[in-house]
Design a protein around this motif. Structure first.
Motif, PDB file in Angstrom:
ATOM      1  N   GLN A 218       0.824  -1.201   0.000  1.00  0.00           N
ATOM      2  CA  GLN A 218       0.000   0.000   0.000  1.00  0.00           C
ATOM      3  C   GLN A 218       0.865   1.261   0.000  1.00  0.00           C
ATOM      4  N   LEU A 219       1.950   1.220   0.767  1.00  0.00           N
ATOM      5  CA  LEU A 219       2.846   2.376   0.829  1.00  0.00           C
ATOM      6  C   LEU A 219       3.524   2.605  -0.524  1.00  0.00           C
ATOM      7  N   SER A 220       3.852   1.550  -1.240  1.00  0.00           N
ATOM      8  CA  SER A 220       4.440   1.686  -2.579  1.00  0.00           C
ATOM      9  C   SER A 220       3.453   2.317  -3.555  1.00  0.00           C
ATOM     10  N   GLN A 221       2.179   1.945  -3.432  1.00  0.00           N
ATOM     11  CA  GLN A 221       1.155   2.553  -4.289  1.00  0.00           C
ATOM     12  C   GLN A 221       0.990   4.044  -3.971  1.00  0.00           C
ATOM     13  N   TYR A 222       1.052   4.364  -2.680  1.00  0.00           N
ATOM     14  CA  TYR A 222       0.987   5.773  -2.288  1.00  0.00           C
ATOM     15  C   TYR A 222       2.170   6.555  -2.862  1.00  0.00           C
ATOM     16  N   LEU A 223       3.344   5.944  -2.912  1.00  0.00           N
ATOM     17  CA  LEU A 223       4.526   6.607  -3.462  1.00  0.00           C
ATOM     18  C   LEU A 223       4.321   6.922  -4.942  1.00  0.00           C
ATOM     19  N   ILE A 224       3.798   5.959  -5.692  1.00  0.00           N
ATOM     20  CA  ILE A 224       3.554   6.181  -7.125  1.00  0.00           C
ATOM     21  C   ILE A 224       2.565   7.322  -7.334  1.00  0.00           C
ATOM     22  N   LYS A 225       1.509   7.332  -6.528  1.00  0.00           N
ATOM     23  CA  LYS A 225       0.500   8.392  -6.651  1.00  0.00           C
ATOM     24  C   LYS A 225       1.069   9.742  -6.242  1.00  0.00           C
ATOM     25  N   SER A 226       1.921   9.755  -5.218  1.00  0.00           N
ATOM     26  CA  SER A 226       2.532  11.010  -4.783  1.00  0.00           C
ATOM     27  C   SER A 226       3.445  11.591  -5.860  1.00  0.00           C
ATOM     28  N   ILE A 227       4.205  10.724  -6.527  1.00  0.00           N
ATOM     29  CA  ILE A 227       5.062  11.184  -7.624  1.00  0.00           C
ATOM     30  C   ILE A 227       4.216  11.759  -8.760  1.00  0.00           C
ATOM     31  N   GLU A 228       3.090  11.120  -9.045  1.00  0.00           N
ATOM     32  CA  GLU A 228       2.182  11.612 -10.091  1.00  0.00           C
ATOM     33  C   GLU A 228       1.650  13.000  -9.739  1.00  0.00           C
ATOM     34  N   TYR A 229       1.225  13.178  -8.492  1.00  0.00           N
ATOM     35  CA  TYR A 229       0.704  14.480  -8.073  1.00  0.00           C
ATOM     36  C   TYR A 229       1.780  15.552  -8.120  1.00  0.00           C
ATOM     37  N   GLU A 230       2.993  15.220  -7.700  1.00  0.00           N
ATOM     38  CA  GLU A 230       4.074  16.203  -7.725  1.00  0.00           C
ATOM     39  C   GLU A 230       4.432  16.602  -9.155  1.00  0.00           C
ATOM     40  N   GLU A 231       4.354  15.659 -10.073  1.00  0.00           N
ATOM     41  CA  GLU A 231       4.623  15.969 -11.479  1.00  0.00           C
ATOM     42  C   GLU A 231       3.561  16.921 -12.033  1.00  0.00           C
ATOM     43  N   LYS A 232       2.307  16.663 -11.720  1.00  0.00           N
ATOM     44  CA  LYS A 232       1.229  17.534 -12.201  1.00  0.00           C
ATOM     45  C   LYS A 232       1.353  18.939 -11.613  1.00  0.00           C
ATOM     46  N   LYS A 233       1.703  19.033 -10.341  1.00  0.00           N
ATOM     47  CA  LYS A 233       1.852  20.342  -9.723  1.00  0.00           C
ATOM     48  C   LYS A 233       3.051  21.093 -10.297  1.00  0.00           C
ATOM     49  N   ALA A 234       4.110  20.356 -10.653  1.00  0.00           N
ATOM     50  CA  ALA A 234       5.274  21.001 -11.265  1.00  0.00           C
ATOM     51  C   ALA A 234       4.930  21.559 -12.643  1.00  0.00           C
ATOM     52  N   ILE A 235       4.114  20.834 -13.405  1.00  0.00           N
ATOM     53  CA  ILE A 235       3.707  21.321 -14.723  1.00  0.00           C
ATOM     54  C   ILE A 235       2.828  22.557 -14.590  1.00  0.00           C
ATOM     55  N   CYS A 236       1.905  22.540 -13.635  1.00  0.00           N
ATOM     56  CA  CYS A 236       1.020  23.696 -13.425  1.00  0.00           C
ATOM     57  C   CYS A 236       1.797  24.923 -12.977  1.00  0.00           C
ATOM     58  N   GLY A 237       2.783  24.724 -12.085  1.00  0.00           N
ATOM     59  CA  GLY A 237       3.504  25.863 -11.539  1.00  0.00           C
ATOM     60  C   GLY A 237       2.731  26.533 -10.420  1.00  0.00           C
ATOM     61  N   GLU A 238       3.229  27.683 -10.005  1.00  0.00           N
ATOM     62  CA  GLU A 238       2.615  28.392  -8.881  1.00  0.00           C
ATOM     63  C   GLU A 238       1.440  29.263  -9.279  1.00  0.00           C
ATOM     64  N   SER A 239       1.405  29.711 -10.533  1.00  0.00           N
ATOM     65  CA  SER A 239       0.446  30.752 -10.913  1.00  0.00           C
ATOM     66  C   SER A 239      -0.827  30.236 -11.571  1.00  0.00           C
ATOM     67  N   ARG A 240      -0.977  28.932 -11.745  1.00  0.00           N
ATOM     68  CA  ARG A 240      -2.201  28.423 -12.372  1.00  0.00           C
ATOM     69  C   ARG A 240      -2.591  27.080 -11.771  1.00  0.00           C
ATOM     70  N   ASN A 241      -3.805  26.642 -12.078  1.00  0.00           N
ATOM     71  CA  ASN A 241      -4.359  25.448 -11.460  1.00  0.00           C
ATOM     72  C   ASN A 241      -4.740  24.369 -12.468  1.00  0.00           C
ATOM     73  N   SER A 242      -4.313  24.498 -13.717  1.00  0.00           N
ATOM     74  CA  SER A 242      -4.695  23.509 -14.710  1.00  0.00           C
ATOM     75  C   SER A 242      -3.732  23.530 -15.875  1.00  0.00           C
ATOM     76  N   TYR A 243      -3.714  22.455 -16.633  1.00  0.00           N
ATOM     77  CA  TYR A 243      -3.002  22.382 -17.904  1.00  0.00           C
ATOM     78  C   TYR A 243      -3.680  21.325 -18.753  1.00  0.00           C
ATOM     79  N   TYR A 244      -3.257  21.228 -20.017  1.00  0.00           N
ATOM     80  CA  TYR A 244      -3.864  20.263 -20.932  1.00  0.00           C
ATOM     81  C   TYR A 244      -2.841  19.200 -21.330  1.00  0.00           C
TER      82      TYR A 244
END
Length: 509
Positions: A218-244
């Motif tokens: 379960q912890l390994s699955q959480y790690l994969i999901k956390s990496i996915e979320y961090e990647e999406k937040k890095a693409i969005c950046g600080e000034s916006r909340n979405s991308y395509y």
């Protein structure tokens, strides 16, 4: 190119380029030559298709820009024009570049396009004897070249929920030491905890070895999901909340024209474009990911300063740019800001007049003519650093009492307390005085003609309503060529034959 005389006896005959069109093209080429844009084009590292002879960059740029001026902004239209349009053949010569060649060339313009745009516009204003003292600013959102509904929202809430689950799981595994008290747990921390979990004895876990293996999985699955979320937040950046997904630089925006439902309620992938117009010419363009126009005024004017070395004397914009930061920015740069504010339309028409007039730091005058004095923060009010409170007494028998107290819960009191931000009110009143002056009235009328008209030409006459390229760099150079193409339309009379008087100025005839 050979030109033939048409005979009435011939059934089929060549169609030469008319003399009037040749004069326009000669004036256009002379303008590019005088602007010294060629020195920036020669710096471009451009290779044509393998196996084909190298194409001259200056001729190719002249053809590309003229295609944009004619409203032929797609690569296939440019490729076809090299075979069928005599004007483009006149500009580019005997070569016929492919769509791929045009694509590579337009992409290669990205680093030098600002310098090319600025040097051409300087030459146009020099030839026409105009200045850039008064600028008109406006923005518009253009839809990006992204697939429908392929947007990704910034997973801020989901990431917090995931961190809560990780924290609860690590407590069951007795590995909660070193976790942050609140906020998001980084993926690196989870990875370290997975390494620590390999050293845990199954006797410490309720359920034994089977439960421990399940927790590790379960912890390994959480790690994969956390990496996915961090990647999406890095693409969005600080000034916006979405991308395509198909264009990471495109942002979800609500456009005026909605072909999904027709109500303007659906989100589209789009970019926010800004233009500065002077004397009917676009002198500066700016493409951003901001959903509103308020934060784009300063970057656009700074870009104008970088290109031309001066700030304008006057700037006129609509209420979307009316904010404290923008007024203060213009004040610091010595620019007269003819910028409307949110309540301008209601005050001008009289439907929603201002309930008070700020006189000085200690005094205001209400709509009924009564004077209010500054007081300390009353009981029941929250004191803010940049706010002040003013008390107006004797509201009885005031003709405007109902209007003045329309938003108050208690309307029976015979006094009225105004909570205002003095700096903001002072800037609004200065802007109002400028807008109502004879100069302000003239500038407001011109703004509707110039900057709104520029977007009208781009969208309707040039049929340009949607970006064809993806990513911020390619979209920016595409919009720059579109703006420069509109200026070429104006100066050569492609938009209006009356404007062809500029051709004589360019050719000195």
């Amino acid at each position: 190119m050979a030109y033939f005389t048409v005979s009435e006896d011939l059934l089929f005959y060549a169609c030469p380029l008319p003399l009037s069109e040749r004069k326009k093209l000669d004036a256009y080429l002379l303008l590019l030559e005088k602007s010294s844009a060629g020195k920036y084009l020669k710096q471009i590292n451009f290779d044509s298709d393998p196996g084909r002879p190298k194409i001259d960059q200056c001729r190719l740029f002249a053809a590309v820009l003229y295609c944009f001026a004619l409203g032929k902004a797609s690569l296939r239209e440019m490729e076809t024009a090299c075979f069928t349009d005599l004007r483009i053949i006149y500009l580019i010569g005997d070569v016929q570049p492919s769509a791929a060649s045009f694509s590579r060339f337009v992409t290669s313009l990205i680093p030098n396009m600002p310098a090319i745009f600025a040097t051409i516009m300087k030459r146009i204003f020099s030839e026409c004897g105009k200045d850039m003292d008064t600028l008109y600013l406006d923005g518009s959102k253009f839809e990006a070249n992204a697939n429908k509904y392929k947007f990704v929202w910034k997973p801020t809430t989901l990431h917090l929920r995931l961190s809560e689950k990780v924290a609860n799981l690590l407590k069951l595994m007795h590995l909660e030491e070193g976790l942050p008290n609140e906020g998001v747990i980084p993926a690196k921390t989870i990875m370290k905890k997975i390494e620590d979990a390999e050293k845990i004895s199954s006797t410490l876990i309720g359920g034994g070895e089977k439960a421990l293996l399940k927790m590790k999985s379960q912890l390994s699955q959480y790690l994969i999901k956390s990496i996915e979320y961090e990647e999406k937040k890095a693409i969005c950046g600080e000034s916006r909340n979405s991308y395509y997904k198909t264009d990471h630089d495109a942002t979800a925006m609500c456009l005026k024209e909605d072909y999904y439902s027709g109500l303007g309620s659906q989100m589209h992938a789009a970019y926010n474009t800004q233009i500065l117009v002077s004397n009917g010419f676009i002198v500066t363009y700016y493409v951003s990911q901001d959903r509103t126009d308020a934060r784009t005024l300063a970057p656009t004017l700074d870009q104008f300063f970088q290109w031309y070395g001066i700030y304008p004397k006057r700037v006129c914009a609509d209420a979307g740019y009316g904010s404290v930061n923008n007024y203060e920015y213009c004040e610091q740069k010595g620019i007269q800001a003819f910028i409307k504010y949110t309540a301008w339309n209601g005050e001008k028409t009289g439907r929603n007049p201002a309930t008070y007039e700020y006189i000085d730091t200690q005094t205001i005058r209400c709509l009924g003519g009564r004077v209010g004095e500054r007081i300390q923060c009353p009981e029941g009010y929250y004191s803010k650093a940049d706010y002040a409170f003013f008390l107006v007494k004797s509201c009885a028998k005031c003709d405007f009492e109902g209007y003045c107290k329309r938003f108050l819960k208690s309307k029976s009191k015979r006094s009225r307390i105004f909570e205002i931000q003095p700096r903001w009110v002072q800037l609004k009143q200065q802007a109002r005085d400028r807008l109502l002056s004879p100069e302000g009235i003239e500038i407001r009328v011109n703004r509707s003609c110039q900057v709104e008209g520029a977007f009208g030409v781009i969208k309707q006459n040039m049929d340009y309503k949607r970006f064809r390229r993806r990513s911020m760099g390619r979209v920016t150079v595409e919009f720059a060529l579109t703006c420069l193409g509109m200026n070429i339309r104006n100066i050569l009379g492609l938009q209006c034959p009356v404007c062809s008087r500029f051709i004589g100025l360019l050719l000195k005839v």
